[in-house]
Write a protein that holds these residues in place. Structure first.
Motif, PDB file in Angstrom:
ATOM      1  N   MET A  65       0.831  -1.204   0.000  1.00 37.85           N
ATOM      2  CA  MET A  65       0.000   0.000   0.000  1.00 37.85           C
ATOM      3  C   MET A  65       0.864   1.252   0.000  1.00 37.85           C
ATOM      4  O   MET A  65       0.490   2.274  -0.583  1.00 37.85           O
ATOM      5  N   ASP A  92       0.323   4.070  -2.749  1.00 38.01           N
ATOM      6  CA  ASP A  92       0.001   5.456  -2.381  1.00 38.01           C
ATOM      7  C   ASP A  92       1.000   6.434  -2.990  1.00 38.01           C
ATOM      8  O   ASP A  92       0.626   7.549  -3.386  1.00 38.01           O
ATOM      9  N   VAL A 134      -7.540  -4.679  -0.640  1.00 33.46           N
ATOM     10  CA  VAL A 134      -6.783  -3.601  -1.286  1.00 33.46           C
ATOM     11  C   VAL A 134      -7.599  -3.003  -2.428  1.00 33.46           C
ATOM     12  O   VAL A 134      -7.702  -1.780  -2.567  1.00 33.46           O
ATOM     13  N   THR A 185     -10.420  -0.930  -1.062  1.00 37.36           N
ATOM     14  CA  THR A 185      -9.920   0.315  -0.477  1.00 37.36           C
ATOM     15  C   THR A 185      -9.653   1.367  -1.551  1.00 37.36           C
ATOM     16  O   THR A 185     -10.038   2.537  -1.419  1.00 37.36           O
TER      17      THR A 185
END
Length: 235
Positions: A102, A106, A144, A147
């Motif tokens: 992640m 990001d 994931v 999200t």
């Protein structure tokens, strides 16, 4: 054999593997893993009809970009990507295969937002649970995806999954891992279809791509069988 002859031979094997599995050979793309091969080798592969080229190393990719090595074919990044090198990759490649955390996702999202673009990515799955490899565990993938899709504004587009299974000690040994990946891919497909024209399951390399195709791969990454053995410089 020349690069063109090698690609033709691989295409034949791809077609035979697909047809043996009841699949349309046109569904499967051939990505040339061009690590440690020069710009001319990349041009030769493009002239021979490679579907895309994939680079593992940012510095090498940057140098070959300056030499117009990839003109005429999509460029993918398929190697380990460190967060401090994201700025050199985002916007320069069509697809990043190796998004393994992640934190990296990001960082890619942030950089793409700064550049005003959407970066296509694949989530890398550590399908063998190996300590020596990075990647999300299979159990993490759905969360994931959910999200990222729940974000009000995102500058990444998850196009599918990528995996490198454990080194096989016998022909066919990786089939269970490839089948597990295909099942995972099928599971998340309904989530991703609304913002993707075509999804990608990137798995299979020079030594096992026929098994990967039989299990449902839509893109294989082939280096040695196209370009020949790599010669690493002495340390």
């Amino acid at each position: 054999m020349s690069i063109a002859e090698n690609i033709a031979a691989i295409r034949t094997r791809m077609r035979n593997a697909a047809m043996a599995s009841g699949r349309d050979p046109a569904e499967i793309l051939l990505c040339g893993a061009s690590k440690m091969n020069d710009a001319q080798a990349c041009r030769d592969a493009i002239a021979a009809g490679i579907d895309c080229l994939g680079e593992n190393r940012v510095q090498e990719m940057t140098r070959k970009l300056s030499e117009n090595a990839y003109e005429g074919a999509p460029l993918h990044f398929i190697g380990v990507l460190q967060k401090n090198k994201v700025r050199q990759v985002v916007g320069n490649v069509d697809l990043i295969h190796s998004v393994d955390s992640m934190g990296l996702l990001d960082e890619i999202d942030k950089r793409a937002g700064m550049m005003g673009l959407t970066q296509k990515i694949l989530l890398e799955v550590n399908v063998g649970g190996e300590d020596s490899k990075s990647g999300f565990s299979p159990d993490e993938i759905r969360g994931v995806v959910e999200t990222v899709l729940a974000r009000k504004e995102s500058h990444v587009q998850i196009q599918g999954l990528m995996a490198i299974p454990p080194a096989a000690d016998a022909p066919g040994a990786n089939r269970p891992y490839f089948l597990q990946m295909h099942n995972l891919f099928v599971d998340i497909t309904p989530l991703l279809l609304h913002n993707n024209d075509k999804l990608t399951l990137s798995m299979g390399m020079s030594g096992d791509f026929e098994d990967a195709i039989a299990a449902g791969s839509t893109m294989i990454r082939v280096g040695t069988a196209i370009f020949g053995a790599r010669h690493y410089p002495a340390v």
